[in-house]
Design a protein around this motif. Structure first.
Motif, PDB file in Angstrom:
ATOM      1  N   PHE A   1       0.820  -1.209   0.000  1.00 44.50           N
ATOM      2  CA  PHE A   1       0.000   0.000   0.000  1.00 44.50           C
ATOM      3  C   PHE A   1       0.855   1.260   0.000  1.00 44.50           C
ATOM      4  CE2 PHE A   1      -1.801   3.322   2.786  1.00 44.50           C
ATOM      5  CZ  PHE A   1      -2.854   3.741   1.985  1.00 44.50           C
ATOM      6  N   MET A   2       1.985   1.241   0.721  1.00 47.40           N
ATOM      7  CA  MET A   2       2.807   2.442   0.895  1.00 47.40           C
ATOM      8  C   MET A   2       3.614   2.808  -0.348  1.00 47.40           C
ATOM      9  SD  MET A   2       4.230   2.029   4.809  1.00 47.40           S
ATOM     10  CE  MET A   2       4.875   3.692   4.889  1.00 47.40           C
ATOM     11  N   LYS A   3       3.770   1.875  -1.264  1.00 46.15           N
ATOM     12  CA  LYS A   3       4.581   2.148  -2.453  1.00 46.15           C
ATOM     13  C   LYS A   3       4.008   3.319  -3.241  1.00 46.15           C
ATOM     14  CE  LYS A   3       6.232  -2.609  -2.895  1.00 46.15           C
ATOM     15  NZ  LYS A   3       6.148  -3.882  -3.662  1.00 46.15           N
ATOM     16  N   GLY A   4       4.882   4.292  -3.532  1.00 41.95           N
ATOM     17  CA  GLY A   4       4.460   5.465  -4.284  1.00 41.95           C
ATOM     18  C   GLY A   4       3.830   6.555  -3.452  1.00 41.95           C
ATOM     19  N   LYS A   5       3.688   6.316  -2.129  1.00 49.83           N
ATOM     20  CA  LYS A   5       3.031   7.316  -1.275  1.00 49.83           C
ATOM     21  C   LYS A   5       4.025   8.103  -0.425  1.00 49.83           C
ATOM     22  CE  LYS A   5      -1.446   5.003  -1.096  1.00 49.83           C
ATOM     23  NZ  LYS A   5      -1.150   4.068  -2.190  1.00 49.83           N
ATOM     24  N   LEU A   6       5.308   7.746  -0.506  1.00 48.96           N
ATOM     25  CA  LEU A   6       6.344   8.455   0.240  1.00 48.96           C
ATOM     26  C   LEU A   6       7.320   9.101  -0.735  1.00 48.96           C
ATOM     27  CD1 LEU A   6       7.137   5.698   2.900  1.00 48.96           C
ATOM     28  CD2 LEU A   6       5.825   7.782   3.281  1.00 48.96           C
ATOM     29  N   ASP A   7       8.102  10.049  -0.234  1.00 49.13           N
ATOM     30  CA  ASP A   7       9.087  10.683  -1.100  1.00 49.13           C
ATOM     31  C   ASP A   7      10.261   9.752  -1.405  1.00 49.13           C
ATOM     32  OD1 ASP A   7       9.897  10.697   1.515  1.00 49.13           O
ATOM     33  OD2 ASP A   7      10.525  12.797   1.572  1.00 49.13           O
TER      34      ASP A   7
ATOM     35  N   ALA B   1       3.011   6.960  12.390  1.00 48.66           N
ATOM     36  CA  ALA B   1       3.480   8.319  12.090  1.00 48.66           C
ATOM     37  C   ALA B   1       4.924   8.506  12.549  1.00 48.66           C
ATOM     38  CB  ALA B   1       2.562   9.347  12.753  1.00 48.66           C
ATOM     39  N   GLN B   2       5.227   8.035  13.748  1.00 46.05           N
ATOM     40  CA  GLN B   2       6.585   8.168  14.272  1.00 46.05           C
ATOM     41  C   GLN B   2       7.576   7.344  13.460  1.00 46.05           C
ATOM     42  OE1 GLN B   2       5.958   6.985  18.346  1.00 46.05           O
ATOM     43  NE2 GLN B   2       5.454   9.066  19.025  1.00 46.05           N
ATOM     44  N   ALA B   3       7.184   6.149  13.071  1.00 43.97           N
ATOM     45  CA  ALA B   3       8.086   5.294  12.283  1.00 43.97           C
ATOM     46  C   ALA B   3       8.431   5.949  10.958  1.00 43.97           C
ATOM     47  CB  ALA B   3       7.432   3.937  12.045  1.00 43.97           C
ATOM     48  N   ILE B   4       7.451   6.590  10.326  1.00 45.15           N
ATOM     49  CA  ILE B   4       7.696   7.278   9.050  1.00 45.15           C
ATOM     50  C   ILE B   4       8.623   8.466   9.266  1.00 45.15           C
ATOM     51  CG2 ILE B   4       6.609   8.633   7.209  1.00 45.15           C
ATOM     52  CD1 ILE B   4       4.108   6.827   7.596  1.00 45.15           C
TER      53      ILE B   4
ATOM     54  N   SER C   1      11.405  10.437   6.316  1.00 39.52           N
ATOM     55  CA  SER C   1      10.422  10.633   5.256  1.00 39.52           C
ATOM     56  C   SER C   1       9.340  11.608   5.706  1.00 39.52           C
ATOM     57  CB  SER C   1       9.766   9.303   4.875  1.00 39.52           C
ATOM     58  OG  SER C   1      10.683   8.451   4.229  1.00 39.52           O
ATOM     59  N   THR C   2       8.757  12.294   4.749  1.00 40.25           N
ATOM     60  CA  THR C   2       7.627  13.160   5.043  1.00 40.25           C
ATOM     61  C   THR C   2       6.363  12.304   5.087  1.00 40.25           C
ATOM     62  OG1 THR C   2       8.660  15.027   3.909  1.00 40.25           O
ATOM     63  CG2 THR C   2       6.270  15.134   4.251  1.00 40.25           C
ATOM     64  N   CYS C   3       5.568  12.470   6.143  1.00 35.66           N
ATOM     65  CA  CYS C   3       4.351  11.681   6.297  1.00 35.66           C
ATOM     66  C   CYS C   3       3.168  12.466   5.752  1.00 35.66           C
ATOM     67  CB  CYS C   3       4.122  11.340   7.764  1.00 35.66           C
ATOM     68  SG  CYS C   3       2.696  10.255   8.036  1.00 35.66           S
ATOM     69  N   PRO C   4       2.682  12.105   4.567  1.00 32.12           N
ATOM     70  CA  PRO C   4       1.522  12.815   4.009  1.00 32.12           C
ATOM     71  C   PRO C   4       0.337  12.754   4.962  1.00 32.12           C
ATOM     72  CG  PRO C   4       2.535  11.373   2.368  1.00 32.12           C
ATOM     73  CD  PRO C   4       3.143  11.023   3.692  1.00 32.12           C
ATOM     74  N   SER C   5      -0.499  13.761   4.927  1.00 31.29           N
ATOM     75  CA  SER C   5      -1.661  13.831   5.808  1.00 31.29           C
ATOM     76  C   SER C   5      -2.542  12.589   5.665  1.00 31.29           C
ATOM     77  CB  SER C   5      -2.481  15.080   5.474  1.00 31.29           C
ATOM     78  OG  SER C   5      -3.645  15.139   6.256  1.00 31.29           O
TER      79      SER C   5
END
Length: 240
Positions: free
Chosen positions: A34-40, A77-80, A85-89
């Motif tokens: 799910f996270m693929k492509g959602k982080l910088d 949130a803390q792990a990201i 990495s920036t944690c998108p809203s």
């Protein structure tokens, strides 16, 4: 092991009756996809998930009044953030909800184990005794649809102490109306299930493990060791 008749069996839940560890692995892999492509930077996804699991492992059983869903969303949130990495809203909340729902869907008591519990209940009183945060464990019991298989359920997260404290085992015996010497504990953890059964003076403890015996030098020694709960009837026959 004593001359009294065996009347009751206490069962652990996680990794004894349900494969919580296996369900957790599936849930983590689902979140990774799910996270693929959602982080910088997608190269940090594995580390983020490892950090979440570490926070989960060291989580307090009673998170000080903060709802457990909020606590675990914050873990994500803390792990990201910790890997830079920036944690998108909203991403942490989505990761948590996906992890939780995926894990719960996997938590089932296998049919053979379910049938075994039904058969055992004809001869013994059965109680489910589980450590962990109360809401989380209630959700697991509901997902596994196993409440009706037991005479009683004790969630240690609702009590002042957890396994291996003797108090929760003695409380369980009291709910069933049996003496500790008439009761057996079955579980996968030497430190909580087996040590607790010993602390409370139960008739016997049964360790669920692929190992033939505890590690060398381990201070906790179960009375019996079996690779699967399905082998429990043979142990009970030898005890009677």
């Amino acid at each position: 092991m004593g001359s009294e008749v065996l009347k009751a069996i206490l069962f652990d839940l996680d990794n004894t009756l349900i494969d919580t560890a296996g369900a957790g692995k599936i849930a983590i892999e689902t979140v990774k996809d799910f996270m693929k492509g959602k982080l910088d930077d997608d190269t940090h996804i594995d580390e983020i998930c490892e950090r979440f699991q570490c926070k989960l492992l060291h989580e307090a059983s009673s998170p000080g009044g903060t709802p457990i869903d909020d606590v675990r969303t914050r873990h994500w949130a803390q792990a990201i953030q910790e890997v830079g990495s920036t944690c998108p809203s909203g991403l942490a909340a989505k990761c948590y909800r996906l992890w939780k729902s995926t894990r719960l869907r996997q938590l089932r008591i296998p049919p053979a184990c379910r049938q075994l519990l039904r058969e055992l209940r004809r001869s013994y009183k059965l109680l489910l005794l589980t450590n962990g945060e109360a809401q989380t464990q209630r959700e697991k019991v509901a997902a596994a649809r196993c409440r009706a298989l037991f005479d009683a359920v004790v969630l240690c997260g609702e009590h002042g102490e957890e396994k291996p404290a003797a108090s929760v085992f003695l409380h369980s015996c009291g709910l069933l109306g049996v003496r500790p010497s008439e009761c057996v504990m079955v579980g996968d953890s030497l430190d909580t299930d087996i040590q607790g059964g010993v602390n409370a003076g139960l008739r016997a403890t049964v360790w669920i493990s692929a190992a033939d015996c505890p590690p060398s030098g381990c201070p906790v020694q179960p009375h019996h060791t079996i690779p699967s709960v399905l082998q429990l009837p043979a142990v009970l026959d030898r005890m009677q």
